[in-house]
Structures are given as C-alpha cells and as structure tokens.
Motif scaffolding. Structure first.
Motif, PDB file in Angstrom:
ATOM      1  N   THR A   1       0.890  -1.173   0.000  1.00  0.00           N
ATOM      2  CA  THR A   1       0.000   0.000   0.000  1.00  0.00           C
ATOM      3  C   THR A   1       0.923   1.217   0.000  1.00  0.00           C
ATOM      4  OG1 THR A   1      -0.011   0.422   2.374  1.00  0.00           O
ATOM      5  CG2 THR A   1      -1.600  -1.205   1.558  1.00  0.00           C
TER       6      THR A   1
ATOM      7  N   THR B   1      -7.482   1.442   0.898  1.00  0.00           N
ATOM      8  CA  THR B   1      -6.371   0.771   0.210  1.00  0.00           C
ATOM      9  C   THR B   1      -5.818  -0.360   1.061  1.00  0.00           C
ATOM     10  OG1 THR B   1      -5.812   2.998  -0.518  1.00  0.00           O
ATOM     11  CG2 THR B   1      -4.323   1.256  -1.188  1.00  0.00           C
TER      12      THR B   1
ATOM     13  N   THR C   1       2.795  -2.516   4.527  1.00  0.00           N
ATOM     14  CA  THR C   1       2.194  -1.196   4.658  1.00  0.00           C
ATOM     15  C   THR C   1       3.059  -0.406   5.633  1.00  0.00           C
ATOM     16  OG1 THR C   1       0.137   0.020   5.046  1.00  0.00           O
ATOM     17  CG2 THR C   1       0.552  -1.833   6.514  1.00  0.00           C
TER      18      THR C   1
END
Ligand code: MSP
Length: 492
Positions: A8, A24, A46
């Motif tokens: 992400t 997302t 992430t």
C-alpha cells in the motif's frame, strides 16, 4: 514458489487515518488473503511516511517535536489496522533505522553513478503537494499554498531515463494499470521530463533524512518514501529475502499519487539498476454524496463509525464490492444499507439460517449424507475463477460471481424444497441439504478473505473448519450447533 508481494502507499502521519487509508489497506489485505487462499504465499507491506514539511508543520501546530508527533500518531494507525482486521506482513516507518540507512546508501549509489548534481533553482513550491510545481500548474489554481522559492539543491537526473520509461510503459501492458492511467502517464511523458529536486536545505526543512554527502540538506520526502518498498525487504544486492520478494507484484495506490509512482520511482530504480515492480495499480477515489451528506446537515457518516455500528466485515464487504477498481465510487449510508440487506442479510444470512435450521430440526443436528448423485452446484462452483479475477484486479466481479453462486444455492433450495422432502423422502432430503451445505461452505471459504470473522462463524454453523475449495470436504456425521442470525437485517 515466489511470494506475491503487495504494497500500500505509506501514509502521512500529519492527520488521523481516514477512508482513503482504510480502503487501500483493506484492499491489499483482501488481495493478500485471496492469494493465500489459492495457495500462493503472499507478503503484504504497509507503513507510515513520517518525514517532510507536512508532518513537521503538524508537529509544530501540536507543539511537539516531529519525532514525538510521529510516535503519537503511529498507534492510531496500528489500532485502526487491528480494528479492520488487517494482517500485514511488515509495517515500516520511514523514521526507522533500517529505512534511513538504506535511503542513505541509495543516495550514495545514485551519486556514484553520476545521476545527482547540484544546481540553483527558482520556482513555485506547493506545500500541500510537497513538490515544485510548473507555471502551468500554478495557473490552474488547483494548488493552494504555493510560494516562490529560490535555493541551491541536489537534483536527480530523471530526464536521462525518460525514453527508457516511455518504452517500458508502452511495451509492458501490465506495468501501469488500468489503461486510462497508463495513457495519462504517457500523456505526461510527452513533454520533456525535468530532473527531480531531491533535497531540501535544513535551513528551510529539518525533518528528513540527512543527505549522506552534505549535512546541510535533508532528502526530499518522496525520494525517501518510495524507497520503503525496497528498504522493508532489506534491499541490498545479495540479500536473499530481498531477492525472494522483489520485484513487487503490485503497488496499490490512489490515482492522485500516480506520477510519483510511475515516473519518479521507476527512474530511481533504473538508475540503481534494480528491476521495476510488475504492476502499479491506481484505484479511484471514494466520494461522498454531497447532497445527501453534508456537514451543515449534520448527517455525515464516516465508514469508520459504520464499523462500530455494523461490524468490520460488513464494511469490508461493502468497500470491496461497491468500488469497480480503477473508477471512483460513491460512499453513502443508503447504498451501504442496501447492499448489506440484499447481499448479506438476505442472500447469504438467510441461506445459513435455512440450512442450519433444517439440519438441526430434521437430522439431529448432524450433517446428513449425500447420495453423490450429480448436481449443478458442484459444476457451478468450478466456474468461479478466482485467480483470473485477481490477476485482472476485478474484485467487484469476483464478489459478484461468488454472490451469484450463493443465489444459485438459494435457487436450488427453492427448486428441491427439502422442507417438504423430509416428510416423504428423507434420503433425497439428506442429499439436497448436504449439497446446499457443502456449496455454502465453499462459498463461505471464498468470501473469507473479505469477511474473515463472519465467515468463521458461518463455517462454525456448518460444523466445519476446512478451508478447502474442493467439493466434498464437508464431513457427513459432523455435529452442528444452533445459530443466531449472522447478518441481522438493518431496519431503517
Ligand atoms: N505519503 C504519501 C504516499 C507515499 S507512498 C510511497 C501519501 N499519503 S496519504 O496519506 O496522503 O495518502 C494515502 C492514500 O490515500 C493515497 O493513495 C490516496 O489516493 C488515498 N486516498 C485519500 N483519500 C481518498 C479517498 N477519498 N478515496 C480513496 N483513496 C483516497 O500520499
């Protein structure tokens, strides 16, 4: 088997997490879980983008140091990820040593390759965008807080890679997706690409990674941030972990950060001689229905408050099924309730109640035995091609296919009426109920990447813990419990 590596964007910590961040991250989580379901290993990264002017200004506003501000904000994101049931493989913060070191190594490497030079620059700077903007962009009036700045800075020779980048984008149709975004980038690349200013004098901005060959400067936040995708898997030429992961299979991004990802990032990698990510996929934006929801009407509803009210899985399902990947989607309470009631309460929830109640009542709470005669359901389920939909980023279509299958199980029940059959042909009733229960089990396994917790509850109602997609994994003779409605209808 190669790990499916999905990322992400790393989020700015200048503000609290919002729908954009949540969306997302849920999408990446769902895709990673789907990959695991079809037995591909997946690695999901992430993290947080902690440097730059925006963060420094937010910290100043709160009267704390930039680092303290970041340390205070990071838990808010982690709490949200836990609330949203996000199973990331790694979480990177750009203030971590492991990242800072690699950014500095890379700056040295790019410098050694002759791709960095110093120059005087005068131009308009957008604080909101954290970058210099062109005169044309300034005239568009879209960039608030633009100010004129004149300073000496370091530049990355991005222009040197313009032709190679155009060729790559034109030849490799997987590289920038969807096609509209690919064309947008190619359009942007029709003009001469300028070099990228990659430093900020400390006199103007202190909060950043020091340029290793000039202590008066820090690194431009985007040059620093993009590197997270390779610093997390420990980029170095001979690291085994890195080689297993890189190149990433997909960088998921929102459409507003397309240029940085499809122009800055690939040219940086080209300078380093590192392979490019396989796909950069830009999704659209969630818009709110201005007329129906406005601050002045006081009826603004955040998707995150919906989680408290209706549960995380229902919200995950809504976000994943409502947005066609690549296009914008409108978020509204009305459409949430509509989708919840029709897909989850009606089609799926009612089917669970029906099947489990009939088994509880007529078969002593034990999964009945099938007679293994042919049935359409086992064929229908084979037509759902999860991998194809994943490869084409058609999340909404995949969920539609699975829900169509759920509806066909309802149709099968209607057609065969096991509640009537139990009275005069118990064996046939057993067969019908086994087929319905087994189909429902497989549909539930297929939905589990989107709704992990609710799907566990449904599997439990069917006395199964199997995550197999193979027909016949539901064991006759297994005891099932009494169940409460899994998705109670929302009454408006
Ligand atoms: N820090 C940069 C990314 C660096 S990646 C190396 C950044 N951060 S951000 O926090 O501002 O935005 C993160 C993401 O949220 C972007 O992908 C953006 O598209 C997304 N969204 C913000 N609002 C959104 C909606 N309303 N809907 C969907 N996504 C949107 O940019």
């Amino acid at each position: 088997m190669k790990n499916y590596y999905i990322t992400t964007p790393i989020y700015y910590v200048n503000d609290k997490p919002h729908i954009g961040h949540a969306y997302t991250t849920i999408l990446a989580d769902t895709l990673a879980r789907f990959r695991r379901l079809v037995s591909q290993k997946s690695f999901f990264l992430t993290g947080l983008d902690e440097h730059g002017l925006k963060v420094q200004q937010a910290a100043e506003k709160n009267g704390v140091s930039a680092k303290d501000h970041c340390d205070k904000m990071a838990p808010a994101f982690l709490e949200l990820w836990s609330k949203l049931n996000i199973q990331y493989s790694d979480f990177i913060r750009t203030t971590e040593d492991r990242h800072v070191k690699i950014v500095q190594n890379i700056l040295n490497e790019v410098n050694k390759n002759g791709d960095i030079y110093q120059d005087e620059y005068e131009g308009w700077y957008s604080v909101a965008e954290e970058r210099f903007i062109t005169d044309r962009e300034l005239d568009s009036g879209l960039f608030r807080e633009a100010k004129k700045i004149k300073e000496r800075n370091y530049f990355f020779k991005m222009s040197k890679y313009q032709d190679a980048l155009i060729e790559k984008i034109e030849k490799d149709t997987n590289f920038i997706q969807p096609t509209t975004r690919k064309n947008e980038v190619l359009g942007f690349l029709k003009q001469d690409l300028s070099d990228l200013c990659i430093s900020r004098p400390k006199s103007r901005l202190e909060w950043g990674i020091e340029i290793p060959f000039d202590k008066d400067y820090v690194t431009y936040v985007w040059f620093d941030a993009l590197i997270n995708y390779i610093s997390a898997p420990k980029y170095s030429e001979d690291d085994k972990h890195f080689k297993q992961l890189w190149p990433a299979d997909v960088h998921l991004i929102g459409k507003d950060i397309l240029t940085t990802h499809s122009v800055y990032w690939p040219t940086m990698l080209m300078s380093l001689n590192i392979p490019l990510p396989k796909t950069i996929f830009a999704h659209g934006w969630w818009l709110t229905d201005e007329e129906k929801m406005s601050k002045s009407l006081g009826n603004v509803i955040s998707p995150l408050t919906l989680v408290d009210e209706f549960g995380v899985d229902a919200v995950r399902y809504y976000l994943m099924s409502e947005m066609v990947l690549g296009s914008d989607a409108t978020f509204s309470l009305e459409s949430f309730i509509k989708r919840y009631n029709s897909d989850l309460a009606n089609d799926l929830g009612n089917l669970v109640s029906r099947v489990s109640t009939l088994i509880n009542k007529n078969f002593d709470s034990v999964i009945p035995s099938p007679n293994n005669s042919k049935n359409d359901l086992s064929n229908k389920v084979n037509n759902i091609n999860i991998e194809d939909k994943l490869d084409n980023f058609q999340m909404d279509r995949l969920l539609q296919n699975i829900m169509d299958f759920v509806r066909s199980i309802n149709g099968y029940m209607e057609k065969n009426q096991p509640w009537k059959l139990v009275k005069n042909d118990k064996e046939l009733a057993a067969d019908v109920l086994y087929n319905a229960a087994e189909s429902l089990r497989i549909a539930t396994v297929m939905l589990s990447p989107v709704m992990p917790e609710k799907c566990k509850e449904i599997l439990n109602a069917l006395g199964s813990t199997s995550s197999s997609l193979e027909w016949g994994s539901l064991k006759p003779g297994e005891k099932i419990p009494e169940t409460n409605p899994i998705f109670p209808r929302i009454v408006e």
